[in-house]
Design a protein around this motif. Structure first.
Motif, PDB file in Angstrom:
ATOM      1  N   LEU A  87      58.123  96.996  47.698  1.00 28.42           N
ATOM      2  CA  LEU A  87      58.090  95.554  47.436  1.00 28.42           C
ATOM      3  C   LEU A  87      57.271  94.807  48.470  1.00 28.42           C
ATOM      4  CD1 LEU A  87      61.877  95.074  46.549  1.00 28.42           C
ATOM      5  CD2 LEU A  87      60.002  95.875  45.091  1.00 28.42           C
ATOM      6  N   GLY A  88      56.724  95.528  49.441  1.00 27.81           N
ATOM      7  CA  GLY A  88      55.894  94.903  50.460  1.00 27.81           C
ATOM      8  C   GLY A  88      56.707  94.217  51.548  1.00 27.81           C
ATOM      9  N   VAL A  89      55.976  93.588  52.454  1.00 30.58           N
ATOM     10  CA  VAL A  89      56.607  92.839  53.548  1.00 30.58           C
ATOM     11  C   VAL A  89      56.977  91.452  53.043  1.00 30.58           C
ATOM     12  CG1 VAL A  89      56.291  91.865  55.847  1.00 30.58           C
ATOM     13  CG2 VAL A  89      55.381  94.141  55.316  1.00 30.58           C
ATOM     14  N   ILE A  90      58.219  91.069  53.229  1.00 30.71           N
ATOM     15  CA  ILE A  90      58.718  89.776  52.772  1.00 30.71           C
ATOM     16  C   ILE A  90      58.558  88.769  53.907  1.00 30.71           C
ATOM     17  CG2 ILE A  90      60.646  88.543  51.744  1.00 30.71           C
ATOM     18  CD1 ILE A  90      59.554  90.910  50.074  1.00 30.71           C
ATOM     19  N   SER A  91      57.579  87.911  53.792  1.00 28.74           N
ATOM     20  CA  SER A  91      57.279  86.975  54.886  1.00 28.74           C
ATOM     21  C   SER A  91      58.414  85.968  55.089  1.00 28.74           C
ATOM     22  CB  SER A  91      55.964  86.245  54.612  1.00 28.74           C
ATOM     23  OG  SER A  91      56.009  85.553  53.368  1.00 28.74           O
ATOM     24  N   ASP A  92      59.010  85.526  53.997  1.00 31.47           N
ATOM     25  CA  ASP A  92      60.129  84.588  54.106  1.00 31.47           C
ATOM     26  C   ASP A  92      61.419  85.393  54.152  1.00 31.47           C
ATOM     27  OD1 ASP A  92      61.926  82.552  54.086  1.00 31.47           O
ATOM     28  OD2 ASP A  92      61.345  81.716  52.152  1.00 31.47           O
ATOM     29  N   HIS A  93      61.764  85.870  55.354  1.00 35.70           N
ATOM     30  CA  HIS A  93      62.895  86.792  55.458  1.00 35.70           C
ATOM     31  C   HIS A  93      64.250  86.103  55.377  1.00 35.70           C
ATOM     32  CE1 HIS A  93      61.834  85.609  59.649  1.00 35.70           C
ATOM     33  NE2 HIS A  93      63.142  85.545  59.779  1.00 35.70           N
ATOM     34  N   LYS A  94      64.261  84.776  55.222  1.00 40.02           N
ATOM     35  CA  LYS A  94      65.522  84.063  55.053  1.00 40.02           C
ATOM     36  C   LYS A  94      65.927  83.953  53.576  1.00 40.02           C
ATOM     37  CE  LYS A  94      65.099  81.214  59.211  1.00 40.02           C
ATOM     38  NZ  LYS A  94      65.126  79.825  59.749  1.00 40.02           N
ATOM     39  N   SER A  95      65.023  84.358  52.691  1.00 39.76           N
ATOM     40  CA  SER A  95      65.274  84.181  51.262  1.00 39.76           C
ATOM     41  C   SER A  95      65.839  85.450  50.629  1.00 39.76           C
ATOM     42  CB  SER A  95      63.978  83.810  50.539  1.00 39.76           C
ATOM     43  OG  SER A  95      63.531  82.536  50.965  1.00 39.76           O
ATOM     44  N   PRO A  96      66.768  85.293  49.676  1.00 38.95           N
ATOM     45  CA  PRO A  96      67.292  86.453  48.944  1.00 38.95           C
ATOM     46  C   PRO A  96      66.206  87.074  48.073  1.00 38.95           C
ATOM     47  CG  PRO A  96      68.731  84.530  48.703  1.00 38.95           C
ATOM     48  CD  PRO A  96      67.448  84.047  49.297  1.00 38.95           C
ATOM     49  N   ILE A  97      66.396  88.361  47.757  1.00 40.33           N
ATOM     50  CA  ILE A  97      65.536  89.082  46.825  1.00 40.33           C
ATOM     51  C   ILE A  97      66.421  89.555  45.685  1.00 40.33           C
ATOM     52  CG2 ILE A  97      63.871  90.958  46.545  1.00 40.33           C
ATOM     53  CD1 ILE A  97      63.744  91.109  49.626  1.00 40.33           C
ATOM     54  N   ILE A  98      65.969  89.373  44.450  1.00 38.59           N
ATOM     55  CA  ILE A  98      66.718  89.858  43.305  1.00 38.59           C
ATOM     56  C   ILE A  98      65.821  90.716  42.428  1.00 38.59           C
ATOM     57  CG2 ILE A  98      68.323  87.897  43.268  1.00 38.59           C
ATOM     58  CD1 ILE A  98      66.679  86.780  40.896  1.00 38.59           C
ATOM     59  N   ALA A  99      66.427  91.634  41.669  1.00 38.13           N
ATOM     60  CA  ALA A  99      65.655  92.503  40.784  1.00 38.13           C
ATOM     61  C   ALA A  99      66.516  92.912  39.604  1.00 38.13           C
ATOM     62  CB  ALA A  99      65.173  93.738  41.539  1.00 38.13           C
ATOM     63  N   GLU A 100      65.835  93.285  38.515  1.00 37.89           N
ATOM     64  CA  GLU A 100      66.549  93.795  37.350  1.00 37.89           C
ATOM     65  C   GLU A 100      65.697  94.840  36.652  1.00 37.89           C
ATOM     66  OE1 GLU A 100      67.326  90.224  35.117  1.00 37.89           O
ATOM     67  OE2 GLU A 100      65.345  90.229  34.178  1.00 37.89           O
ATOM     68  N   GLU A 101      66.359  95.805  36.059  1.00 34.17           N
ATOM     69  CA  GLU A 101      65.713  96.838  35.243  1.00 34.17           C
ATOM     70  C   GLU A 101      66.422  96.826  33.896  1.00 34.17           C
ATOM     71  OE1 GLU A 101      63.937  99.339  33.226  1.00 34.17           O
ATOM     72  OE2 GLU A 101      63.094  99.201  35.239  1.00 34.17           O
ATOM     73  N   LEU A 102      65.720  96.300  32.871  1.00 31.23           N
ATOM     74  CA  LEU A 102      66.313  96.129  31.550  1.00 31.23           C
ATOM     75  C   LEU A 102      65.724  97.085  30.518  1.00 31.23           C
ATOM     76  CD1 LEU A 102      66.383  92.206  31.423  1.00 31.23           C
ATOM     77  CD2 LEU A 102      68.040  93.790  32.453  1.00 31.23           C
ATOM     78  N   ALA A 103      64.787  97.953  30.943  1.00 26.06           N
ATOM     79  CA  ALA A 103      64.099  98.849  30.005  1.00 26.06           C
ATOM     80  C   ALA A 103      64.629 100.272  30.062  1.00 26.06           C
ATOM     81  CB  ALA A 103      62.597  98.834  30.283  1.00 26.06           C
ATOM     82  N   TYR A 104      65.775 100.468  30.690  1.00 27.71           N
ATOM     83  CA  TYR A 104      66.360 101.806  30.781  1.00 27.71           C
ATOM     84  C   TYR A 104      66.771 102.278  29.388  1.00 27.71           C
ATOM     85  CZ  TYR A 104      68.692 105.545  33.445  1.00 27.71           C
ATOM     86  OH  TYR A 104      69.051 106.748  34.002  1.00 27.71           O
ATOM     87  N   GLU A 105      66.513 103.541  29.102  1.00 31.77           N
ATOM     88  CA  GLU A 105      66.745 104.078  27.769  1.00 31.77           C
ATOM     89  C   GLU A 105      68.233 104.158  27.420  1.00 31.77           C
ATOM     90  OE1 GLU A 105      64.848 107.854  27.842  1.00 31.77           O
ATOM     91  OE2 GLU A 105      62.803 107.030  27.824  1.00 31.77           O
ATOM     92  N   VAL A 106      68.517 104.129  26.125  1.00 32.02           N
ATOM     93  CA  VAL A 106      69.886 104.316  25.637  1.00 32.02           C
ATOM     94  C   VAL A 106      70.358 105.718  26.019  1.00 32.02           C
ATOM     95  CG1 VAL A 106      71.309 104.523  23.551  1.00 32.02           C
ATOM     96  CG2 VAL A 106      69.614 102.677  23.747  1.00 32.02           C
ATOM     97  N   LYS A 107      71.608 105.811  26.473  1.00 29.79           N
ATOM     98  CA  LYS A 107      72.163 107.084  26.906  1.00 29.79           C
ATOM     99  C   LYS A 107      73.419 107.433  26.105  1.00 29.79           C
ATOM    100  CE  LYS A 107      69.239 107.885  30.263  1.00 29.79           C
ATOM    101  NZ  LYS A 107      68.343 109.076  30.263  1.00 29.79           N
ATOM    102  N   ASN A 108      73.527 108.683  25.734  1.00 28.10           N
ATOM    103  CA  ASN A 108      74.731 109.170  25.063  1.00 28.10           C
ATOM    104  C   ASN A 108      75.619 109.831  26.118  1.00 28.10           C
ATOM    105  OD1 ASN A 108      76.735 110.368  23.543  1.00 28.10           O
ATOM    106  ND2 ASN A 108      75.358 111.106  21.947  1.00 28.10           N
ATOM    107  N   TRP A 109      76.549 109.060  26.634  1.00 32.75           N
ATOM    108  CA  TRP A 109      77.488 109.558  27.639  1.00 32.75           C
ATOM    109  C   TRP A 109      78.883 109.703  27.044  1.00 32.75           C
ATOM    110  CZ3 TRP A 109      75.162 105.568  31.510  1.00 32.75           C
ATOM    111  CH2 TRP A 109      74.018 106.126  32.113  1.00 32.75           C
ATOM    112  N   THR A 110      78.914 110.102  25.772  1.00 35.02           N
ATOM    113  CA  THR A 110      80.191 110.278  25.079  1.00 35.02           C
ATOM    114  C   THR A 110      81.038 111.351  25.750  1.00 35.02           C
ATOM    115  OG1 THR A 110      79.142 109.659  22.986  1.00 35.02           O
ATOM    116  CG2 THR A 110      81.273 110.773  22.859  1.00 35.02           C
TER     117      THR A 110
END
Length: 241
Positions: A87-110
């Motif tokens: 994610l590189g160097v975060i110059s504004d180190h007082k700020s939160p960082i958020i992330a999401e991964e919504l493209a994960y494949e459907v899983k059969n964990w039956t």
């Protein structure tokens, strides 16, 4: 007493990890002393970080944002590396960082007792030492209370998630489970300096279809990472409790 609880939780979670190896992974963000940030996929408490080529490639394209002082999202570039997403160097180190991964494949964990699910991953890195104001951002989110390294609220779809089960992983990889109250709030102990990771899972019984594959429910999984500085007032107070 705290250590006994941690030992018990470790044994319980170890059993879960053996039973659900494919379902136990999540994403989290770390930031080193030079404010270089990285996103990992694996299990922090097991010191397991997936690699590419390999299971890291299951994370297709995470989106990452820095939250500025006004609460605005500023998306940053994500670069896939062998052991993480850079994610590189975060110059504004007082700020939160958020992330999401919504493209994960459907899983059969039956077979694991979970069912056919669409996993959804979220994560937040919080500079707690800066007492930065935080606000709700993610579908499933663990939000720090202002000015406290020990108080948090779990939210789902903009509302507090009552009775949420939250795992706390300490810098030495001990772990303890907490149950949120009716308002989604937990108060944890942080007896050691260093990095902590909080994790919560919420199963949303909503069937659907993703990339041609049907699922029975959405399995939301969120983490929060923060650091307790050595010798901090909060750390000393926590040790005294």
């Amino acid at each position: 007493m705290f250590k006994k609880l941690l030992v018990h939780a470790a044994l319980v979670l170890t059993g879960l990890t053996l039973a659900f190896p494919a379902a136990a992974h999540y994403i989290w963000i770390e930031q080193d002393k030079s404010h270089h940030a990285r996103l990992y996929f694996g299990e922090y408490q097991e010191q397991e970080r997936e690699t590419s080529p390999g299971r890291l490639d299951e994370i297709k394209g995470p989106r990452v944002w820095i939250l500025d002082a006004a609460g605005n999202r500023n998306e940053i570039k994500v670069v896939r590396k062998e052991t993480h997403f850079d994610l590189g160097v975060i110059s504004d180190h007082k700020s939160p960082i958020i992330a999401e991964e919504l493209a994960y494949e459907v899983k059969n964990w039956t077979k694991q007792g979970i069912g056919i699910v669409k996993p959804m991953f979220y994560t937040r890195f919080s500079p707690l030492a800066e007492h930065t104001a935080h606000k709700l951002e993610l579908m499933l989110d663990i939000v720090p209370e202002n000015g406290s390294p020990n108080a948090f609220t779990v939210y789902f779809q903009n509302a507090p998630l009552a009775k949420a089960k939250v795992m706390v992983y300490a810098p030495n990889f001990w772990m303890q489970e907490y149950t949120a109250d009716e308002n989604g709030k937990i108060n944890i102990k942080t007896p050691w300096p260093g990095q902590y990771v909080l994790e919560v899972i919420h199963l949303e019984r909503q069937p659907g279809e993703f990339q041609g594959n049907k699922f029975e429910a959405l399995r939301h999984r969120a983490t929060l990472t923060f650091d307790i500085p050595a010798g901090s007032h909060e750390n000393k107070a926590s040790n005294e409790k």
